[in-house]
Write a protein that holds these residues in place. Structure first.
Motif, PDB file in Angstrom:
ATOM      1  N   PHE A 269      -6.118  -8.540  -0.903  1.00 26.00           N
ATOM      2  CA  PHE A 269      -5.951  -8.943   0.505  1.00 26.00           C
ATOM      3  C   PHE A 269      -6.072 -10.459   0.658  1.00 26.00           C
ATOM      4  O   PHE A 269      -5.352 -11.075   1.444  1.00 26.00           O
ATOM      5  CB  PHE A 269      -6.981  -8.242   1.393  1.00 26.00           C
TER       6      PHE A 269
ATOM      7  N   HIS B 174       0.863  -1.177   0.000  1.00 24.79           N
ATOM      8  CA  HIS B 174       0.000   0.000   0.000  1.00 24.79           C
ATOM      9  C   HIS B 174       0.906   1.236   0.000  1.00 24.79           C
ATOM     10  O   HIS B 174       1.867   1.288   0.773  1.00 24.79           O
ATOM     11  CB  HIS B 174      -0.923   0.024   1.228  1.00 24.79           C
TER      12      HIS B 174
ATOM     13  N   ASP C 128      -5.590  -2.202  -1.786  1.00 25.84           N
ATOM     14  CA  ASP C 128      -6.569  -1.146  -1.653  1.00 25.84           C
ATOM     15  C   ASP C 128      -7.909  -1.764  -1.277  1.00 25.84           C
ATOM     16  O   ASP C 128      -8.246  -2.853  -1.757  1.00 25.84           O
ATOM     17  CB  ASP C 128      -6.691  -0.422  -2.998  1.00 25.84           C
ATOM     18  N   LYS C 129      -8.667  -1.063  -0.440  1.00 24.62           N
ATOM     19  CA  LYS C 129      -9.972  -1.609   0.009  1.00 24.62           C
ATOM     20  C   LYS C 129     -10.909  -1.886  -1.163  1.00 24.62           C
ATOM     21  O   LYS C 129     -11.812  -2.706  -1.093  1.00 24.62           O
ATOM     22  CB  LYS C 129     -10.627  -0.642   1.001  1.00 24.62           C
ATOM     23  N   SER C 130     -10.659  -1.176  -2.283  1.00 24.39           N
ATOM     24  CA  SER C 130     -11.517  -1.384  -3.459  1.00 24.39           C
ATOM     25  C   SER C 130     -11.219  -2.712  -4.157  1.00 24.39           C
ATOM     26  O   SER C 130     -11.925  -3.083  -5.084  1.00 24.39           O
ATOM     27  CB  SER C 130     -11.319  -0.232  -4.447  1.00 24.39           C
ATOM     28  N   ASP C 131     -10.166  -3.415  -3.720  1.00 20.77           N
ATOM     29  CA  ASP C 131      -9.799  -4.679  -4.374  1.00 20.77           C
ATOM     30  C   ASP C 131      -9.568  -5.762  -3.316  1.00 20.77           C
ATOM     31  O   ASP C 131      -8.426  -6.074  -2.962  1.00 20.77           O
ATOM     32  CB  ASP C 131      -8.528  -4.457  -5.219  1.00 20.77           C
ATOM     33  N   PRO C 132     -10.670  -6.349  -2.775  1.00 21.65           N
ATOM     34  CA  PRO C 132     -10.509  -7.348  -1.705  1.00 21.65           C
ATOM     35  C   PRO C 132      -9.704  -8.569  -2.144  1.00 21.65           C
ATOM     36  O   PRO C 132      -9.105  -9.254  -1.314  1.00 21.65           O
ATOM     37  CB  PRO C 132     -11.947  -7.755  -1.365  1.00 21.65           C
TER      38      PRO C 132
ATOM     39  N   TYR D  21      -3.490   9.623   0.371  1.00 28.63           N
ATOM     40  CA  TYR D  21      -4.015   8.845   1.510  1.00 28.63           C
ATOM     41  C   TYR D  21      -3.803   9.558   2.849  1.00 28.63           C
ATOM     42  O   TYR D  21      -4.066   8.978   3.894  1.00 28.63           O
ATOM     43  CB  TYR D  21      -3.339   7.468   1.549  1.00 28.63           C
TER      44      TYR D  21
END
Ligand SMILES: N[C@@H](CCC(=O)N[C@@H](CS)C(=O)NCC(=O)O)C(=O)O
Length: 219
Positions: free
Chosen positions: A41, A8, A34-38, A207
């Protein structure tokens, strides 16, 4: 060669690895956490159950921990800028400073920030006070250390400076480096101006609103 970095842009340890990649303009695929791309993760946690990042994939093989990533790049994908000094005593000194910045600057800095993210009833006032005291001691030691030095180990930019740059960047936001530490403040400015880290700072700029203590306008 296929390099993929799970990272990140705002994360200090990710910036540490990014500096090494940018120093040598090493090509890689940036897998942004990014939270937009689980899915990123999910892939990270399959690779490394501790879910800490950065993680580098080299032809599918995971390389974990920012320091080890920098060493891996120096061994397997070297460029014109060698971040691990060749002479053994210089290597040891760079590694020592790398440990210093991780353990005695980045770790207490992280403690203060994660505490600020907790609910008020879960905060650890004693731990935060200890972290601030550790940062003051670390700043005082670095002030002496940096007298007459351009980079952490002297004349050449190295692993030590990859660790120093994000650690000091965020430490100063968290627990300001006072005017009584002019050598350290100059070193931090020099690090911020290094093109590889300046690039990482710019990539992280969008960010800043997530920084819980309030990101200052400077830098
Ligand atoms: N020792 C690790 C530390 C990595 C680390 O703490 N990374 C942070 C981001 S800078 C992280 O994974 N945070 C998410 C978490 O702790 O769950 C290294 O040097 O790479």
């Amino acid at each position: 060669m296929s390099l993929v970095l799970f990272a990140h842009p705002f994360a200090a340890y990710c910036q540490k690895a990014l500096i090494a990649l940018y120093e040598n303009e090493t090509p890689f695929t940036y897998r942004r956490l990014d939270k937009s791309d689980p899915s990123a993760f999910a892939e990270l946690s399959a690779l490394w159950p501790l879910k800490k990042f950065p993680v580098l994939l080299d032809d599918g093989r995971p390389v974990i921990e920012a320091t080890i990533i920098i060493e891996h790049l120096d061994i397997h994908h070297p460029g014109p800028v060698r971040l691990i000094p060749e002479e053994p005593a210089a290597t040891q000194e760079a590694r020592f400073l790398d440990r210093f910045f991780d353990n005695y600057v980045a770790t207490p800095q992280g403690k203060i920030v994660t505490d600020a993210l907790r609910e008020p009833g879960e905060r650890d006032a004693r731990g935060v006070a200890d972290a601030r005291a550790m940062l003051e001691t670390a700043y005082a030691w670095l002030e002496q250390r940096m007298a007459g030095r351009q980079w952490g180990t002297g004349e050449r930019f190295s692993l030590a400076d990859c660790a120093a740059a994000p650690a000091l960047f965020y430490a100063d936001w968290t627990h300001p480096i006072g005017e009584r530490f002019p050598n350290l403040r100059t070193y931090r400015n020099r690090l911020n101006a290094r093109p590889s880290f300046a690039r990482a700072i710019e990539e992280a700029r969008p960010y800043r609103s997530v920084f819980p203590l309030g990101a200052p306008e400077r830098d």
